[in-house]
Design an enzyme around this catalytic site. Structure first.
Site, PDB file in Angstrom:
ATOM      1  N   ASP A 342      42.976  42.258  36.074  1.00  0.00           N
ATOM      2  CA  ASP A 342      42.451  42.163  34.719  1.00  0.00           C
ATOM      3  C   ASP A 342      41.919  40.748  34.471  1.00  0.00           C
ATOM      4  O   ASP A 342      42.571  39.756  34.852  1.00  0.00           O
ATOM      5  CB  ASP A 342      43.575  42.496  33.735  1.00  0.00           C
ATOM      6  CG  ASP A 342      43.140  42.414  32.290  1.00  0.00           C
ATOM      7  OD1 ASP A 342      42.232  43.169  31.909  1.00  0.00           O
ATOM      8  OD2 ASP A 342      43.724  41.604  31.549  1.00  0.00           O
ATOM      9  N   GLU A 378      38.077  42.606  37.806  1.00  0.00           N
ATOM     10  CA  GLU A 378      37.304  42.707  36.571  1.00  0.00           C
ATOM     11  C   GLU A 378      36.665  41.322  36.430  1.00  0.00           C
ATOM     12  O   GLU A 378      37.348  40.380  36.001  1.00  0.00           O
ATOM     13  CB  GLU A 378      38.195  43.025  35.374  1.00  0.00           C
ATOM     14  CG  GLU A 378      37.416  43.165  34.081  1.00  0.00           C
ATOM     15  CD  GLU A 378      38.311  43.383  32.856  1.00  0.00           C
ATOM     16  OE1 GLU A 378      37.901  44.146  31.960  1.00  0.00           O
ATOM     17  OE2 GLU A 378      39.404  42.786  32.799  1.00  0.00           O
TER      18      GLU A 378
END
Length: 667
Positions: A342, A378
């Site tokens: 993330d 990401e």
């Protein structure tokens, strides 16, 4: 009677250690080790039936350590830290081990009065309220399980939430719905196998807390992006069945998925912690060594490249070791196949600007125990220089938001940008074809947990996030969605439903038959709606839980068929950049595309011929399109639209994605 010894400074955390005395006697115990460069004294605090036993720890440099014998599984512990002058430490506050393998306790932070107990400025002892680490057995029978190591070219990712995936499955025993055991149930594994995916990418299952502002509103961080203990399994997804723990049930789930040939990829959060801003409640890293764990400016103010109040500093040896130890733990102890990071730009922040050759990247690449793993970034955060799509090391695949946006504009906004569509469909070589990168480096997606579902992308022009309590200000505004004339999913005429179905098929076909690594959001294959909420991170309810009662079989069959086609087309199984040897881009007359064809904004239709034997007819117009097919006898393999055939002249209705193969091809 508790026995103690000096212990060792490594490994950090708690670990079983056999102590050998000079007499030759051996004794099994636990070694505890904690890094804190700002501490002048550290106590290990053990808890037995609510009673606390503080033990002085020994110091080796900046590591504090102690060996303790005769400790049973289930023993709870924490640390009390007395800091040097200027350090953010308070011995009245019990700190959680950053290496805790199991945790008990979810503090109530729903009011300022309750949060006060966890402020470092508060003088009261909070051990009775603080989350504590728990000593837990890691023994498990893996029954010969080994890494699947599915090649990237054969990888099809299915992003899901452990709870939401099965919470509303009425054909599962009620006690295991929404749990690790629910995902491992034969019914769910059979569903995944039938669909044809090769890997599940699971939203965070690390032990987390709900942020104060959500607790005040009676909401929860459903997605789990508020980590408290990165080594510990979230207990809320545990069924509580006899003779199990959260960890053992999680391992059983992984083993069952592996037995079905399905890899398990964990979504992990190494960009921030739930401790948020400096004046917020403290549970672990801030009260242990604030300067080591968090990026700060010269005035001691947190740098916030994550939007969550703090940014983890992964540029120093200790935090990098923490990340590596954590990844190794999940791989070795839980047989995890890969990780999706993330806000991964934080991984490479060193000055704290992003460095694509950051030391952490090098250390991950050099770690032998991680060599078989898949790594997915990401590739952005909200800090300066945070957008880094295409700039990660080549062993990382990356979420490709350019694929999402260009494909949505093409199908939903009918942009007519055939060149943009083709560039993304062919693997985004403009971004990834450099060095030793392959098409798999582009993780192609149309939807993910963050944003509209596929159903909502075709049903809403605007986000509808009022349930989040932020006056609809939260969530992405650039969705490139289209409601086909009616906002919402209730009381929809059949003709509009059909148009939405065709659009979904166009998007799904483009996703699942594009070069690169496809990622499908759970529920998109059967039409799950979140009622227009495109930021449902705090909706632990029927907004996010997959509604199996509204299962759309035609959409499921289309998705299943596209996945089967992907596995049959040679060029989609090679992880190679396409060339004129295996792909021909043709206009509607069946001729090779010219420069004029590529730049004709009114065309919005084309043909893609792969490996000679496969043909895709693309019509993103809102009207009928006639195609003159290339030489050969063709037959339809999949089409959700209507096709009128006269020899090789085919008329295809609007919003069509038609898959054809040459007659006689053994598909």
């Amino acid at each position: 009677m508790i026995s103690t010894a000096v212990g060792k400074p490594y490994p950090l955390g708690s670990s079983v250690e056999i102590l050998q005395y000079a007499s030759g006697e051996k004794k099994v115990g636990w070694n505890f080790a904690l890094f804190s460069s700002c501490a002048e004294n550290v106590k290990l605090c053990l808890f037995f039936d609510g009673q606390e036993l503080p033990l002085e720890m020994y110091q080796s440099g900046d590591v504090w350590h102690l060996w303790v014998g005769d400790l049973p599984y289930g023993t709870q512990y924490g640390f009390r830290i007395t800091g040097k002058d200027g350090a953010l430490c308070n011995p009245q506050k019990l700190m959680l081990d950053p290496y805790a393998k199991a945790v008990i306790g979810k503090p109530d932070l729903s009011s300022a009065e309750k949060r006060q107990w966890f402020l470092l400025s508060d003088p009261r002892d909070n051990a009775h309220l603080a989350p504590k680490a728990v000593l837990e057995s890691e023994v498990f029978d893996w029954q010969g399980d080994k890494p699947l190591a599915t090649p990237w070219a054969e990888t099809i990712i299915y992003e899901l939430h452990v709870k939401g995936f099965t919470q509303l499955r009425e054909d599962l025993p009620e006690a295991i719905r929404g749990t690790y055991a629910g995902l491992a149930h034969p019914t769910m594994i059979a569903y995944l196998k039938d669909l044809g995916i090769s890997a599940v990418e699971i939203l965070p299952i690390n032990y987390h807390l709900d942020e104060p502002h959500l607790q005040e509103k009676g909401l929860a961080n459903y997605w789990g992006y508020s980590p408290l203990a990165m080594f510990a399994v979230e207990s809320e997804y545990w069924s509580g069945q006899a003779d199990t723990t959260p960890l053992s049930e999680f391992k059983t789930m992984v083993r069952a998925l592996h037995q079905a040939g399905i890899e398990v990829i964990l979504d992990v959060v190494f960009n921030h912690s739930m401790e948020s801003e400096k004046h917020f409640p403290t549970f672990s890293q801030r009260g242990i060594d604030d300067r080591t764990y968090y990026w700060q400016n010269a005035q001691g103010e947190y740098l916030n490249a994550t939007g969550c109040g703090n940014t983890l500093n992964l540029a120093n040896d200790i935090t990098r070791r923490w990340v590596l130890d954590c990844l190794i733990y999940w791989v070795e102890e839980c047989h995890i196949d890969g990780f999706r990071f993330d806000l991964a730009t934080v991984l490479g922040r060193e000055t704290p600007a992003f460095n694509p050759q950051a030391q952490l990247f090098a250390e991950i690449a050099q770690e032998p125990r991680l060599q078989h793993c898949k790594f997915i970034a990401e590739p952005w955060d909200i800090g300066e220089g945070g957008y880094q799509v295409g700039n990660f090391p080549s062993y990382f695949a990356e979420w490709n938001d350019r694929f999402r946006d260009d494909l949505c504009r093409f199908w939903l906004w009918k942009s007519g940008e055939l060149g943009g569509f083709a560039q993304r469909f062919a693997g985004s070589s403009d971004i990834y074809q450099n060095g030793d990168r392959k098409p798999h480096n582009s993780v192609n997606f149309i939807t993910a947990h963050d944003g509209f579902t596929l159903c909502d992308l075709t049903s809403y022009n605007q986000k509808h996030n009022l349930a989040n309590g932020e006056d609809n200000r939260d969530g992405r505004n650039e969705n490139y969605s289209y409601n086909h004339g009616i906002e919402g999913v209730e009381n929809i005429p059949d003709e509009v439903k059909y148009q939405r179905f065709l659009t979904c098929c166009g998007l799904l076909g483009s996703l699942l038959l594009a070069n690169g690594t496809p990622m499908l959001l759970a529920g998109d294959e059967f039409g799950h709606s979140q009622q227009g909420n495109n930021n449902a991170y705090c909706q632990d309810n029927e907004i996010t839980w997959l509604n199996w009662q509204k299962f759309q079989p035609h959409l499921f069959e289309a998705t299943k068929q596209f996945i089967a086609l992907r596995k049959a087309i040679p060029s989609l199984q090679r992880d190679e950049w396409w060339s004129e040897k295996n792909v021909q881009w043709r206009n509607v007359q069946g001729e090779i595309m010219t420069v004029a064809d590529w730049h004709n904004p009114h065309s919005k239709a084309m043909q893609i011929q792969l490996d000679e034997d496969w043909l895709l007819l693309i019509n993103a117009k809102a009207e009928l399109q006639t195609f003159l097919l290339p030489e050969g006898k063709w037959e339809v393999v999949y089409c959700g639209a209507s096709v009128q055939m006269q020899g090789n002249r085919w008329a295809v209705n609007d919003l069509a994605f038609v898959c054809c193969t040459k007659k006689g091809n053994d598909y």
